[in-house]
Design a protein around this motif. Sequence first.
Motif, PDB file in Angstrom:
ATOM      1  N   GLY A  30      -1.864  52.404  31.909  1.00 46.00           N
ATOM      2  CA  GLY A  30      -1.870  52.461  33.374  1.00 46.00           C
ATOM      3  C   GLY A  30      -2.739  51.406  34.025  1.00 46.00           C
ATOM      4  N   LEU A  31      -3.971  51.285  33.533  1.00 51.64           N
ATOM      5  CA  LEU A  31      -4.911  50.350  34.152  1.00 51.64           C
ATOM      6  C   LEU A  31      -4.672  48.912  33.688  1.00 51.64           C
ATOM      7  CD1 LEU A  31      -8.135  52.534  33.846  1.00 51.64           C
ATOM      8  CD2 LEU A  31      -6.574  52.369  35.784  1.00 51.64           C
ATOM      9  N   GLY A  32      -4.387  48.745  32.401  1.00 53.38           N
ATOM     10  CA  GLY A  32      -4.210  47.406  31.855  1.00 53.38           C
ATOM     11  C   GLY A  32      -2.795  46.877  32.026  1.00 53.38           C
ATOM     12  N   GLN A  33      -1.847  47.572  31.435  1.00 51.53           N
ATOM     13  CA  GLN A  33      -0.461  47.115  31.440  1.00 51.53           C
ATOM     14  C   GLN A  33       0.157  47.144  32.836  1.00 51.53           C
ATOM     15  OE1 GLN A  33       1.997  49.215  28.611  1.00 51.53           O
ATOM     16  NE2 GLN A  33       3.882  48.589  29.588  1.00 51.53           N
ATOM     17  N   LEU A  34      -0.039  48.239  33.561  1.00 50.69           N
ATOM     18  CA  LEU A  34       0.561  48.364  34.889  1.00 50.69           C
ATOM     19  C   LEU A  34      -0.325  47.809  36.005  1.00 50.69           C
ATOM     20  CD1 LEU A  34       2.036  51.970  34.609  1.00 50.69           C
ATOM     21  CD2 LEU A  34       3.266  49.793  34.382  1.00 50.69           C
ATOM     22  N   GLY A  35      -1.596  47.597  35.716  1.00 53.43           N
ATOM     23  CA  GLY A  35      -2.511  47.057  36.719  1.00 53.43           C
ATOM     24  C   GLY A  35      -2.867  48.027  37.833  1.00 53.43           C
ATOM     25  N   LEU A  36      -2.818  49.321  37.529  1.00 51.40           N
ATOM     26  CA  LEU A  36      -3.160  50.320  38.541  1.00 51.40           C
ATOM     27  C   LEU A  36      -4.669  50.385  38.732  1.00 51.40           C
ATOM     28  CD1 LEU A  36      -0.876  53.212  37.262  1.00 51.40           C
ATOM     29  CD2 LEU A  36      -0.460  51.759  39.244  1.00 51.40           C
ATOM     30  N   ARG A  37      -5.086  50.730  39.938  1.00 52.80           N
ATOM     31  CA  ARG A  37      -6.497  51.027  40.189  1.00 52.80           C
ATOM     32  C   ARG A  37      -6.753  52.439  39.682  1.00 52.80           C
ATOM     33  NH1 ARG A  37      -5.436  48.786  45.866  1.00 52.80           N
ATOM     34  NH2 ARG A  37      -6.081  46.615  45.651  1.00 52.80           N
ATOM     35  N   PRO A  38      -8.008  52.763  39.327  1.00 49.79           N
ATOM     36  CA  PRO A  38      -8.288  54.112  38.803  1.00 49.79           C
ATOM     37  C   PRO A  38      -7.772  55.234  39.713  1.00 49.79           C
ATOM     38  CG  PRO A  38     -10.167  52.709  38.397  1.00 49.79           C
ATOM     39  CD  PRO A  38      -9.203  51.908  39.245  1.00 49.79           C
ATOM     40  N   ALA A  39      -7.985  55.134  41.010  1.00 47.36           N
ATOM     41  CA  ALA A  39      -7.523  56.193  41.918  1.00 47.36           C
ATOM     42  C   ALA A  39      -5.998  56.319  41.886  1.00 47.36           C
ATOM     43  CB  ALA A  39      -8.005  55.918  43.340  1.00 47.36           C
ATOM     44  N   GLU A  40      -5.305  55.204  41.764  1.00 49.40           N
ATOM     45  CA  GLU A  40      -3.837  55.238  41.681  1.00 49.40           C
ATOM     46  C   GLU A  40      -3.391  55.901  40.377  1.00 49.40           C
ATOM     47  OE1 GLU A  40      -2.796  51.139  44.125  1.00 49.40           O
ATOM     48  OE2 GLU A  40      -3.346  51.011  42.003  1.00 49.40           O
ATOM     49  N   PHE A  41      -4.065  55.551  39.271  1.00 44.71           N
ATOM     50  CA  PHE A  41      -3.739  56.140  37.976  1.00 44.71           C
ATOM     51  C   PHE A  41      -3.905  57.653  38.006  1.00 44.71           C
ATOM     52  CE2 PHE A  41      -5.258  57.760  33.892  1.00 44.71           C
ATOM     53  CZ  PHE A  41      -4.205  57.421  33.066  1.00 44.71           C
ATOM     54  N   TRP A  42      -5.066  58.126  38.483  1.00 42.97           N
ATOM     55  CA  TRP A  42      -5.345  59.562  38.460  1.00 42.97           C
ATOM     56  C   TRP A  42      -4.511  60.341  39.462  1.00 42.97           C
ATOM     57  CZ3 TRP A  42      -7.160  61.155  34.198  1.00 42.97           C
ATOM     58  CH2 TRP A  42      -8.043  60.370  33.453  1.00 42.97           C
ATOM     59  N   ALA A  43      -3.926  59.672  40.459  1.00 35.27           N
ATOM     60  CA  ALA A  43      -3.085  60.355  41.437  1.00 35.27           C
ATOM     61  C   ALA A  43      -1.651  60.561  40.928  1.00 35.27           C
ATOM     62  CB  ALA A  43      -3.057  59.564  42.748  1.00 35.27           C
TER      63      ALA A  43
END
Length: 70
Positions: A15-28
């Motif tokens: 999520g964070l590396g491959q997709l480039g999501l921010r932590p808040a976006e990942f956890w949502a």
Amino acid sequence: MRSMRVDWPVLMRAGLGQLGLRPAEFWALTPAELQMMLGGGERAQPMGRGGLAAMMVAFPDDVVGNGDDR
């Protein structure tokens, strides 16, 4: 019942590396949303009754003393 094991380091790298999501976006995200974003949406099957029962045991909503008296 079998407990559900989640490989958080793998999911967070995806999520964070491959997709480039921010932590808040990942956890949502819901697990289904993350799976779809990672390209697994076509093969995803709806959760069955047994899976739901296992999730309810692993993550109960009725937790005493959580301070949420809604």
